[in-house]
Design a protein around this motif. Structure first.
Motif, PDB file in Angstrom:
ATOM      1  N   GLY A   1       0.823  -1.208   0.000  1.00 38.70           N
ATOM      2  CA  GLY A   1       0.000   0.000   0.000  1.00 38.70           C
ATOM      3  C   GLY A   1       0.856   1.256   0.000  1.00 38.70           C
ATOM      4  O   GLY A   1       0.579   2.219  -0.727  1.00 38.70           O
TER       5      GLY A   1
ATOM      6  N   GLY B   1       2.445   1.613  -3.492  1.00 39.25           N
ATOM      7  CA  GLY B   1       1.449   2.051  -4.465  1.00 39.25           C
ATOM      8  C   GLY B   1       1.068   3.510  -4.254  1.00 39.25           C
ATOM      9  O   GLY B   1       0.918   4.277  -5.210  1.00 39.25           O
ATOM     10  N   ASN B   2       0.929   3.879  -3.002  1.00 36.64           N
ATOM     11  CA  ASN B   2       0.607   5.265  -2.679  1.00 36.64           C
ATOM     12  C   ASN B   2       1.647   6.228  -3.219  1.00 36.64           C
ATOM     13  O   ASN B   2       1.331   7.330  -3.645  1.00 36.64           O
ATOM     14  N   ARG B   3       2.885   5.802  -3.178  1.00 40.06           N
ATOM     15  CA  ARG B   3       3.981   6.698  -3.564  1.00 40.06           C
ATOM     16  C   ARG B   3       4.163   6.778  -5.068  1.00 40.06           C
ATOM     17  O   ARG B   3       4.468   7.833  -5.612  1.00 40.06           O
ATOM     18  N   PHE B   4       3.955   5.627  -5.758  1.00 41.01           N
ATOM     19  CA  PHE B   4       4.373   5.587  -7.160  1.00 41.01           C
ATOM     20  C   PHE B   4       3.237   5.426  -8.166  1.00 41.01           C
ATOM     21  O   PHE B   4       3.474   5.528  -9.368  1.00 41.01           O
ATOM     22  N   LEU B   5       2.041   5.136  -7.699  1.00 40.29           N
ATOM     23  CA  LEU B   5       0.973   4.845  -8.651  1.00 40.29           C
ATOM     24  C   LEU B   5      -0.212   5.793  -8.454  1.00 40.29           C
ATOM     25  O   LEU B   5      -0.359   6.397  -7.391  1.00 40.29           O
ATOM     26  N   PRO B   6      -1.065   5.921  -9.472  1.00 40.98           N
ATOM     27  CA  PRO B   6      -2.156   6.898  -9.432  1.00 40.98           C
ATOM     28  C   PRO B   6      -3.324   6.441  -8.584  1.00 40.98           C
ATOM     29  O   PRO B   6      -4.381   6.102  -9.093  1.00 40.98           O
ATOM     30  N   VAL B   7      -3.142   6.468  -7.266  1.00 42.22           N
ATOM     31  CA  VAL B   7      -4.184   6.010  -6.360  1.00 42.22           C
ATOM     32  C   VAL B   7      -5.295   7.054  -6.255  1.00 42.22           C
ATOM     33  O   VAL B   7      -5.085   8.232  -6.520  1.00 42.22           O
ATOM     34  N   SER B   8      -6.478   6.587  -5.880  1.00 43.95           N
ATOM     35  CA  SER B   8      -7.573   7.523  -5.616  1.00 43.95           C
ATOM     36  C   SER B   8      -7.562   7.861  -4.124  1.00 43.95           C
ATOM     37  O   SER B   8      -7.227   7.024  -3.283  1.00 43.95           O
TER      38      SER B   8
ATOM     39  N   LEU C   1      -9.419   5.701  -1.465  1.00 45.21           N
ATOM     40  CA  LEU C   1      -8.944   4.330  -1.284  1.00 45.21           C
ATOM     41  C   LEU C   1      -7.511   4.284  -0.749  1.00 45.21           C
ATOM     42  O   LEU C   1      -7.006   3.220  -0.415  1.00 45.21           O
ATOM     43  N   SER C   2      -6.859   5.429  -0.687  1.00 44.06           N
ATOM     44  CA  SER C   2      -5.467   5.429  -0.251  1.00 44.06           C
ATOM     45  C   SER C   2      -5.327   5.780   1.226  1.00 44.06           C
ATOM     46  O   SER C   2      -4.271   5.561   1.818  1.00 44.06           O
TER      47      SER C   2
ATOM     48  N   ALA D   1      -4.219   2.897   3.486  1.00 43.87           N
ATOM     49  CA  ALA D   1      -2.810   2.548   3.288  1.00 43.87           C
ATOM     50  C   ALA D   1      -1.911   3.555   3.987  1.00 43.87           C
ATOM     51  O   ALA D   1      -0.887   3.192   4.584  1.00 43.87           O
TER      52      ALA D   1
ATOM     53  N   MET E   1     -10.699   9.713 -14.948  1.00 49.48           N
ATOM     54  CA  MET E   1     -10.566   8.594 -14.012  1.00 49.48           C
ATOM     55  C   MET E   1     -10.172   7.305 -14.740  1.00 49.48           C
ATOM     56  O   MET E   1      -9.300   6.574 -14.308  1.00 49.48           O
TER      57      MET E   1
ATOM     58  N   ASP F   1      -8.235   5.146 -16.544  1.00 46.65           N
ATOM     59  CA  ASP F   1      -6.888   5.026 -17.089  1.00 46.65           C
ATOM     60  C   ASP F   1      -6.560   3.573 -17.374  1.00 46.65           C
ATOM     61  O   ASP F   1      -5.405   3.209 -17.538  1.00 46.65           O
TER      62      ASP F   1
ATOM     63  N   PHE G   1      -7.063   1.101 -15.304  1.00 45.85           N
ATOM     64  CA  PHE G   1      -6.892   0.329 -14.079  1.00 45.85           C
ATOM     65  C   PHE G   1      -8.251  -0.100 -13.531  1.00 45.85           C
ATOM     66  O   PHE G   1      -9.255   0.571 -13.725  1.00 45.85           O
TER      67      PHE G   1
ATOM     68  N   GLY H   1      -8.580   2.397  -8.037  1.00 44.78           N
ATOM     69  CA  GLY H   1      -7.508   3.267  -7.555  1.00 44.78           C
ATOM     70  C   GLY H   1      -6.941   2.837  -6.223  1.00 44.78           C
ATOM     71  O   GLY H   1      -6.181   3.574  -5.602  1.00 44.78           O
ATOM     72  N   CYS H   2      -7.277   1.640  -5.785  1.00 47.56           N
ATOM     73  CA  CYS H   2      -6.739   1.125  -4.518  1.00 47.56           C
ATOM     74  C   CYS H   2      -5.244   0.865  -4.653  1.00 47.56           C
ATOM     75  O   CYS H   2      -4.803   0.231  -5.620  1.00 47.56           O
ATOM     76  N   PRO H   3      -4.457   1.345  -3.698  1.00 51.02           N
ATOM     77  CA  PRO H   3      -2.993   1.189  -3.777  1.00 51.02           C
ATOM     78  C   PRO H   3      -2.561  -0.271  -3.921  1.00 51.02           C
ATOM     79  O   PRO H   3      -1.641  -0.576  -4.685  1.00 51.02           O
ATOM     80  N   ILE H   4      -3.232  -1.141  -3.178  1.00 49.00           N
ATOM     81  CA  ILE H   4      -2.855  -2.554  -3.256  1.00 49.00           C
ATOM     82  C   ILE H   4      -3.218  -3.127  -4.613  1.00 49.00           C
ATOM     83  O   ILE H   4      -2.441  -3.861  -5.227  1.00 49.00           O
TER      84      ILE H   4
ATOM     85  N   LEU I   1      -3.467  -1.459  -7.429  1.00 48.36           N
ATOM     86  CA  LEU I   1      -2.576  -0.897  -8.443  1.00 48.36           C
ATOM     87  C   LEU I   1      -1.212  -1.585  -8.406  1.00 48.36           C
ATOM     88  O   LEU I   1      -0.633  -1.890  -9.452  1.00 48.36           O
ATOM     89  N   THR I   2      -0.721  -1.816  -7.197  1.00 47.77           N
ATOM     90  CA  THR I   2       0.552  -2.527  -7.077  1.00 47.77           C
ATOM     91  C   THR I   2       0.453  -3.913  -7.704  1.00 47.77           C
ATOM     92  O   THR I   2       1.350  -4.347  -8.434  1.00 47.77           O
TER      93      THR I   2
ATOM     94  N   MET J   1      12.016   3.727  -8.208  1.00 40.66           N
ATOM     95  CA  MET J   1      10.747   3.017  -8.039  1.00 40.66           C
ATOM     96  C   MET J   1      10.964   1.543  -7.675  1.00 40.66           C
ATOM     97  O   MET J   1      10.279   1.003  -6.808  1.00 40.66           O
TER      98      MET J   1
END
Lengths: 167, 167
Positions: free
Chosen positions: A98, A101-108, A111-112, A115, B1, B3, B5, B8-11, B13-14, B86
């Motif tokens: 989490g 993902g929070n740091r590097f990906l386009p989270v909403s 939902l973040s 994490a 929104m 994209d 994916f 948008g949940c960090p987990i 997306l990871t 990353m």
DNA sequence: TTTGACCGATTGTAATATGCAAGCGGTTTT
DNA sequence: AAAACCGCTTGCATATTACAATCGGTCAAA
């Protein structure tokens, strides 16, 4: 030696058990969303898992010891899925995933938030959460001293959703 | 929104970026095995990755910003693959996955020693290792004070292998 | 300068995994 | 009695993967 695994590397073995696009999603929903029935997992799925995939993943996770299943006494067709020590111990992995993902990906945003709290709380919060999951899923005795991490995470999520609706 | 994916949940997306059976294996070999060329990754692969899978994963990881590639000046056909901030930031995830695999899955002794050291070393050791990887892959300046974590991990692995051969 | 090993991939083909919609027999609620 | 819901399966189309062979080019040694 030959047990069907590609290698005895811990990271490889972990990937062979959990390295697909759905297994951790299912566990996440049971763990953080407290979904305990098939339909709950199917219909509330943020990512829209298909029913046959859900069925096959639940079966696989049962076989690997990451979940257990008991009949629901209130409904003859329902089953109740529970985490095991093995899956509860995935909390640090979820927390790190989490955070990454929070740091590097386009989270909403909504939902973040969970994490983010898990990352900030660090190992002590993870331990509290794991103990709480043992109470919920393994029937462990609850320590009335420790506040509910599950409640904290839910409240933070609701707060973000509410603030976004208000804006 | 939208994209592409699932959510948008960090987990999630990871998992969408790394959740398959090979991506993290490739990064692991570059990171812990210091494999920098296609053939090194292919031939020294503990798990026996196929060449087309390796090619497609390298391409995908480049696209997602987890690797970079430069031509090898010593050989017109070779490329040199490097980690990025990353992928270096995946160290905590690798460490937690290794620790979990070590605890719950049938790891082999010689391949588990590094995971064990990473777990015992904790966050400070991870930070040292990440800084070392920045030196190796990003051209950062090396701090002569901090001992080489890479060397420690390699030495521990060799020691286990040697002791097993001797027994 | 020829030879053979090596280079990072690509191709063909078969097996497996996934996504999607519909439907199963049965239970519970209204 | 009807309608909604239950966990889960089936059929089928598409996508991903595994495996082996091979590509055109480069390199080092004889």
């Amino acid at each position: 030696m030959e047990d069907g695994f590609r290698s005895g590397c811990p990271i490889n073995l972990t990937l062979e058990v959990l390295g697909d696009r759905w297994s951790l999603i299912v566990i996440r929903d049971i763990m953080f969303g407290n979904r305990r029935h098939f339909r709950e997992l199917l219909q509330n799925s943020e990512e829209g898992i298909a029913s046959n995939i859900l069925a096959s993943r639940l079966k696989r996770l049962l076989e690997h010891g990451l979940l257990t299943r008991v009949d629901d006494p209130s409904h003859k067709q329902k089953g109740i899925y529970s985490l095991t020590e093995m899956s509860i111990s995935l909390i640090p992995i979820f927390a790190e995933m989490g955070a990454w993902g929070n740091r590097f990906l386009p989270v909403s945003e909504e939902l973040s938030i969970r994490a983010q709290l898990l990352e900030e709380g660090g190992r002590p919060l993870w331990n509290d959460f794991m103990q709480e999951l043992r109470v919920l899923h393994l029937g462990a005795i609850r320590d009335p001293q420790t506040p509910s991490v599950f409640g904290q995470l839910q409240a933070a999520y609701q707060a973000v959703v509410a603030s976004r609706e208000g804006s």
